[in-house]
Design a protein around this motif. Structure first.
Motif, PDB file in Angstrom:
ATOM      1  N   GLY A   1       0.761  -1.055  -0.039  1.00 20.79           N
ATOM      2  CA  GLY A   1      -0.010   0.016  -0.141  1.00 20.79           C
ATOM      3  C   GLY A   1       0.708   1.325   0.084  1.00 20.79           C
ATOM      4  N   SER A   2       2.142   1.171  -0.193  1.00 19.52           N
ATOM      5  CA  SER A   2       2.932   2.493  -0.198  1.00 19.52           C
ATOM      6  C   SER A   2       3.561   2.718  -1.751  1.00 19.52           C
ATOM      7  N   PHE A   3       3.161   2.035  -2.717  1.00 24.18           N
ATOM      8  CA  PHE A   3       3.331   2.225  -3.876  1.00 24.18           C
ATOM      9  C   PHE A   3       2.241   2.440  -4.613  1.00 24.18           C
ATOM     10  N   LYS A   4       1.927   3.352  -5.365  1.00 25.17           N
ATOM     11  CA  LYS A   4       0.450   3.666  -5.864  1.00 25.17           C
ATOM     12  C   LYS A   4       0.277   3.983  -7.493  1.00 25.17           C
ATOM     13  N   GLY A   5       1.586   4.456  -8.190  1.00 28.95           N
ATOM     14  CA  GLY A   5       1.462   4.888  -9.533  1.00 28.95           C
ATOM     15  C   GLY A   5       2.661   4.518 -10.228  1.00 28.95           C
ATOM     16  N   LEU A   6       2.495   4.096 -11.521  1.00 29.17           N
ATOM     17  CA  LEU A   6       3.790   3.509 -12.037  1.00 29.17           C
ATOM     18  C   LEU A   6       3.656   3.910 -13.831  1.00 29.17           C
ATOM     19  N   TYR A   7       4.461   4.403 -14.186  1.00 31.38           N
ATOM     20  CA  TYR A   7       4.767   4.911 -15.656  1.00 31.38           C
ATOM     21  C   TYR A   7       5.455   3.742 -16.146  1.00 31.38           C
ATOM     22  N   CYS A   8       4.975   2.700 -17.086  1.00 34.24           N
ATOM     23  CA  CYS A   8       5.788   1.703 -17.602  1.00 34.24           C
ATOM     24  C   CYS A   8       5.745   1.886 -19.045  1.00 34.24           C
ATOM     25  N   GLN A   9       7.169   2.092 -19.650  1.00 37.08           N
ATOM     26  CA  GLN A   9       7.456   2.176 -20.822  1.00 37.08           C
ATOM     27  C   GLN A   9       7.795   1.079 -21.529  1.00 37.08           C
ATOM     28  N   GLY A  10       7.145   0.549 -22.369  1.00 44.82           N
ATOM     29  CA  GLY A  10       7.624  -0.660 -23.484  1.00 44.82           C
ATOM     30  C   GLY A  10       8.129  -1.875 -22.812  1.00 44.82           C
ATOM     31  N   GLU A  11       7.410  -2.199 -21.709  1.00 49.02           N
ATOM     32  CA  GLU A  11       7.569  -3.496 -21.294  1.00 49.02           C
ATOM     33  C   GLU A  11       6.664  -3.952 -20.604  1.00 49.02           C
ATOM     34  N   ASP A  12       6.322  -5.396 -20.620  1.00 48.64           N
ATOM     35  CA  ASP A  12       5.158  -6.071 -20.224  1.00 48.64           C
ATOM     36  C   ASP A  12       5.249  -6.934 -19.001  1.00 48.64           C
TER      37      ASP A  12
ATOM     38  N   ALA B   1      -3.163  -3.276  -7.149  1.00 46.35           N
ATOM     39  CA  ALA B   1      -3.299  -2.418  -5.929  1.00 46.35           C
ATOM     40  C   ALA B   1      -2.828  -1.075  -6.242  1.00 46.35           C
ATOM     41  N   MET B   2      -2.518  -0.732  -7.432  1.00 42.74           N
ATOM     42  CA  MET B   2      -1.997   0.661  -7.730  1.00 42.74           C
ATOM     43  C   MET B   2      -3.144   1.323  -8.226  1.00 42.74           C
ATOM     44  N   GLU B   3      -3.202   2.747  -8.027  1.00 41.28           N
ATOM     45  CA  GLU B   3      -4.223   3.585  -8.387  1.00 41.28           C
ATOM     46  C   GLU B   3      -4.075   4.243  -9.805  1.00 41.28           C
ATOM     47  N   CYS B   4      -2.899   4.232 -10.317  1.00 37.92           N
ATOM     48  CA  CYS B   4      -2.481   4.953 -11.295  1.00 37.92           C
ATOM     49  C   CYS B   4      -1.507   4.096 -12.348  1.00 37.92           C
ATOM     50  N   VAL B   5      -1.732   3.302 -13.120  1.00 37.78           N
ATOM     51  CA  VAL B   5      -0.789   2.429 -13.987  1.00 37.78           C
ATOM     52  C   VAL B   5      -0.880   3.096 -15.514  1.00 37.78           C
ATOM     53  N   ILE B   6       0.520   3.802 -15.878  1.00 33.05           N
ATOM     54  CA  ILE B   6       0.249   4.283 -17.178  1.00 33.05           C
ATOM     55  C   ILE B   6       1.081   3.358 -18.087  1.00 33.05           C
TER      56      ILE B   6
END
Lengths: 965, 73
Positions: free
Chosen positions: A652-663, A680-685
């Motif tokens: 619950g302490s990591f909430k948002g991720l910008y993930c470029q070109g990886e699956d 569990a994340m609230e914003c996955v880009i």
């Protein structure tokens, strides 16, 4: 005298390969020319600017001397020798255009053309046909020969003659998805057969029949190209002078009118290609013969598997949604970026500065990767940046950094030509790094010895004209024991290179290491039961490596993806230092990088503890460089690595991720844990070409661009910085570096890059090993290997030549520690995973190309003994279960794997091999232990419940609402 | 992350440095953790050790005094 400076981009076919040797001067048609000894007369003429007519010769192949078109006259010699097979001699006087040779050539051409269809105008090779060119060059004006009216020996190209089927006619073979074989156009020059042998090393082709019956044949008489051993590398197509072997794309689209040199975006070999186009329509990719990594060769992926770039599944518009159970909404770039930026900033306000992070892509360019980590460090204000190298080669970085002082391979690929003994450990180059494998096999056919250390009998162990001297088929997870046992033999038998060690390494540390390695517990006899490697075989391998001349070690993820991955890398470095195999051509430690830009993404500071150039964030002097350049304060604490991000997300302490070109959902281990983290994340880009598996858990989708649509650089496994050039406009509207900049600016960054060259300038200004790199230099030199700076203005092909980067080479004690992943009654088999030639990693690209014809599903390789006791037959559906999860796939019975070991690939999301793999990881770097999982195999009726749930979740998650009018 | 996983990761690091010659193993373990573990991981480790340290390798325990306590998480 002709000007001998040949421009770098000159693609002229010189007829025969270049030679190295003492200069020899001869006269050709009245001009003096000086060439290296051993050069053919044909090539010497080409160097002088004369193109002697030829058909069976091409400079990628040794001379063959069959077409008789290249005959010349040489003063003082009888007859008319073939210029391709005649080496130059001092003072030789050659005439290439005498009446006599012209007459011979015309006669030869007349015969060729008498058995060739004259459909030039509608032929796919029209304008790109050497037969056509030679008919022109020899001045052929009429063909006197005609088929006899009464049948008999006639021609190969007419389907019917005199109302009868022509028995000599063989219809076109279009079984290969990418090229056709049309025997009616074949002139039997043998170039394809020789390319398959000399360049690719597969020996799939031959000439069947004799005399007039001679025919190119793939495999046996019952085979077509697809069913033969052909690996579709394209070397034969490249070598073919006519339309006999022709790309289907050229047949469909016509001959290309322009070309752009760029770099392949698949594996870490980093082959240079010419993208050949009409306008912005890509017609074909052709290996670039001046490419320094590939020297004109290619594999099925780079050569042909680019169709994903225009696949209908590509997402071209940004999309957002509030939660992952909603369908996607297509929105404008502005709205998507605004949504993403406000969510990410909101998360930081609510959960803290360190609650969000990025994953940079080892598929994207250096410039793009640099910007993504800059986004984390300069805009998010934390070091939460990691890259997929975490899950492949992070132990290479740590291990080589500790021993040699730098996180990279020591050689260039050309080095393999000078190798005498090769160890390939935990790598399957014929499948994973095919162009390097071809270069290696060529050297092996020329006499180098090979030692393969791998649980599977890979293709290198035995294939046509290649046989490993030793195959150490170890049990998965015992690399350190085997490598230390090799060192034990070398040390106890006194085979080490003491002079090298004394001058180049820390002698004290060596003595400690030698005492450690000499201990009886490391002897091959003591470790045999554990590793499964016969002691005598291991001893023989060690002696061969230590005494066989230049020894080179090539390794892959079979080394790194273990609990002791970093330790094995250190062990490999120890072996190289022990035997003095560092710092010259033909030796070295060479990690084969999985993806096109793994090396680059690591160089660019993607790791959470390192700024660009492998400098720890704790160092104030390094932070100061970037703080000054970027005008921000850089966090001195290391950030989260990918597995740590997922753990922190579940906590619950990591909430948002910008993930470029990886699956990460498909490629990272323990799928259920990855899914839980993402959920569990609230914003996955997700910034990608396709709605990949990770996107099932994303809130923002930013469309990506392919390597064809942007400028930049990739750095390959030999530290070579190669240019990627835009050949068409991005279909989504923006290159990836532009998208990252837009996101950064939506979060208030104020970046103003207008071209990737400006990003490279910033890299050079902040990173000492790149200080001399800029786009002007890359244009001039084609490519450059880092370090490239004041001390090495032209780059560095070989590292550690006069001394190690860290000073003295450091021997490190490498005690074997068994992994906690152990077999037992519930899970008695060991699963190891890998790749196959035709597919690439998660398959997002290659599954969307014709390559699926070779591999349309993941299979489980299992030894017939293990299969029999489980009642499993070839092709049965089986369930594969570990303590992490279970999936189903079909069984492939093979003795490539030892009893007790099973193997599969991870290219297909509906199999999802990573639902089986566990969250165990390398002690130093958290690189997951993909290569060892205890499993059980049993018969099955169909998909597991997990597979069904996953498929339905994926389907729900991929719904897209039509755009609002 | 789960305490079991954290304990395992810390113990793996200790297992490597334990095999290394010379002295200073505890400092090396601590240095590795300081260099590679993000502050909240180090906090978790320190917190866990304070509440019993169950399962932690003695070398990890002796390294704890040199593990840098994060200023803020």
């Amino acid at each position: 005298m002709k000007d001998l400076i040949i421009p770098r981009d000159n693609d002229r076919d010189m007829g025969t390969p270049a030679r190295e040797g003492a200069p020899v001067t001869l006269t050709i048609d009245g001009f003096d020319i000086t060439v290296p000894e051993g050069t053919s007369v044909m090539r010497a003429a080409a160097e002088a600017g004369f193109q002697i007519p030829k058909l069976c010769a091409t400079d990628s192949l040794e001379a063959f001397g069959s077409c008789r078109l290249c005959v010349v006259e040489i003063e003082g010699r009888r007859g008319t020798p073939a210029s391709c097979t005649t080496p130059v001699a001092p003072g030789m006087v050659v005439r290439t255009q005498s009446e006599k040779v012209k007459k011979i050539r015309k006669g030869v051409m007349e015969l060729y053309i008498s058995d060739h269809p004259l459909d030039c105008l509608t032929c796919a090779a029209n304008g790109d046909c050497e037969l056509q060119d030679m008919a022109g060059a020899t001045g052929l004006r009429d063909v006197r020969y005609q088929a006899p009216a009464d049948g008999g020996m006639s021609n190969h190209f007419e389907a019917r003659q005199n109302g009868e089927a022509n028995p000599q006619y063989v219809p076109k073979d279009d079984s290969n998805p990418y090229f056709t074989y049309d025997p009616s156009k074949c002139i039997v020059c043998n170039r394809c057969v020789r390319a398959c042998e000399e360049v690719q090393g597969t020996f799939a082709l031959t000439i069947a029949g004799r005399g007039f019956d001679s025919r190119v044949s793939a495999g046996t008489a019952a085979d077509d190209f697809l069913s033969s051993d052909c690996v579709s590398c394209g070397a034969c197509v490249q070598a073919c002078p006519t339309a006999t072997l022709q790309e289907k794309s050229v047949i469909e689209l016509g001959t290309p009118e322009r070309s752009v040199i760029t770099t392949c975006a698949y594996c870490g070999v980093g082959c240079s290609f010419k993208a050949e186009l009409n306008g912005d329509e890509l017609v074909r990719m052709v290996p670039y013969k001046h490419g320094k990594a590939n020297r004109g060769h290619s594999c099925v992926k780079g050569r042909f598997a680019y169709g994903y770039a225009k696949h209908k599944d590509r997402i071209l518009n940004p999309m957002i949604r509030d939660s992952i159970d909603e369908p996607w909404r297509e929105v404008s770039w502005e709205e998507a970026l605004g949504f993403a930026a406000s969510r990410m900033r909101g998360l930081q306000e609510k959960y803290g500065k360190k609650s969000i992070g990025v994953i940079t892509s080892s598929r994207c360019t250096n410039e793009e990767t640099f910007l993504v980590q800059k986004l984390a460090r300069g805009v998010f204000g934390n070091n939460n940046t990691d890259t997929c190298a975490r899950v492949c080669h992070s132990p290479t970085g740590y291990g080589l950094g500790q021993t040699f002082g730098t996180s990279a391979g020591t050689q260039d690929f050309d080095s393999v030509e000078h190798t005498d003994v090769v160890i390939v450990i935990g790598a399957n180059p014929t499948d994973g790094h095919p162009v390097f494998a071809s270069r290696l096999k060529k050297r092996l056919r020329d006499g180098a010895e090979l030692i393969v250390i791998d649980p599977r009998r890979t293709n290198l162990v035995k294939s046509p004209h290649i046989q490993a001297a030793h195959h150490l088929a170890l049990r998965p997870g015992t690399n350190v024991a085997v490598v230390t046992a090799l060192a034990h033999v070398i040390v106890t038998e006194g085979l080490m290179d003491e002079a090298f060690i004394r001058t180049r390494c820390d002698w004290e540390e060596f003595q400690v290491y030698a005492e450690f390695a000499s201990a009886p517990r490391h002897s091959p006899e003591a470790t045999e039961l554990l590793t499964g490697v016969p002691a005598a075989e291991l001893r023989a391998a060690a002696r061969l490596f230590a005494t066989g001349g230049n020894g080179a070690i090539y390794y892959g993820l079979g080394v790194t993806e273990h609990s002791q991955g970093s330790t094995t890398v250190m062990g490999i470095a120890n072996l190289a230092m022990l035997t003095g195999n560092i710092g010259r051509k033909g030796v070295g430690v060479n990690p084969l990088r999985g993806q096109n830009n793994v090396q680059g993404s690591c160089d660019m500071g993607s790791f959470p503890h390192e700024l660009p150039g492998y400098r720890h964030v704790k160092l104030p002097e390094v932070r100061a460089v970037f703080e000054q350049a970027w005008g921000v304060e850089i966090d001195p604490e290391p950030g989260l690595r990918i597995p740590n991000m997922l753990d922190a997300a579940v906590d619950g302490s990591f909430k948002g991720l910008y993930c470029q070109g990886e699956d990460i959902l498909q490629s990272d281990p323990d799928t259920k844990h990855v899914a839980a983290g993402l959920a569990a994340m609230e914003c996955v880009i997700v910034h990608d070409l396709f709605l990949n598996e990770t996107a099932n858990y994303a809130h923002v989708f930013l469309p990506g661009s392919t390597f064809l649509e942007k400028d930049g650089t990739f750095t390959n496994a030999e530290r070579r910085i190669n240019r990627v050039r835009r050949v068409m406009a991005p279909m989504n509207g923006y290159a990836d570096w532009e998208v990252t900049q837009l996101l950064a600016n939506a979060m208030g960054a104020g970046w103003t890059y207008t071209h990737p060259s400006q990003i490279m300038d910033e890299i050079a200004a902040t990173t000492p090993s790149f200080a001399g790199v800029d786009y002007t230099l890359l244009e001039e030199k084609g490519s450059v290997q880092w370090p490239c700076n004041e001390a090495h203005p032209g780059g560095t092909p070989l590292m550690h030549v006069d001394g190690f980067v860290r000073g003295k080479g450091r021997f490190i004690v490498t005690e074997y520690v068994a992994t906690d992943e152990k077999t037992g009654p519930r899970f008695p088999l060991l699963l190891t995973t890998g790749r196959i030639l035709s597919q690439y990693n998660v398959g997002a690209q290659t599954r969307r190309t014709g390559n699926v014809v070779w591999h349309d599903q993941d299979l489980l390789e299992i030894h017939p003994h293990d299969a029999e006791v489980r009642g499993v037959k070839q092709g049965d559906w089986i369930k594969l279960a570990s303590r992490s999860g279970e999936t189903t796939l079909r069984a492939e019975l093979t003795d490539r794997v030892s009893p007790g070991v099973v193997y599969t690939t991870f290219h297909h999301p509906d199999t999802q091999a990573n639902v089986i793999t566990t969250d165990f990881s390398d002690w130093a770097t958290n690189c997951p232990e993909y290569k060892v999982t205890a499993v059980q195999v049993s018969l099955s009726n169909g998909p597991t419940e997990w597979q069904e749930d996953y498929a339905s979740q994926a389907q729900r998650s991929r719904r897209i609402l039509p755009a609002a009018e | 992350m789960s305490p079991e996983k954290m304990v395992m990761m810390a113990n793996q690091i200790a297992t490597f440095f334990k095999t290394q010659p010379g002295s200073g193993q505890a400092e090396n373990v601590a240095a590795h953790i300081n260099d590679f573990w993000e502050p909240r991981m180090r906090s978790q480790l320190i917190g866990y050790a304070a509440t019993g340290a169950t399962g932690l390798d003695p070398l990890v325990q002796s390294a704890l005094s040199s593990v840098r306590a994060p200023a803020e998480v």
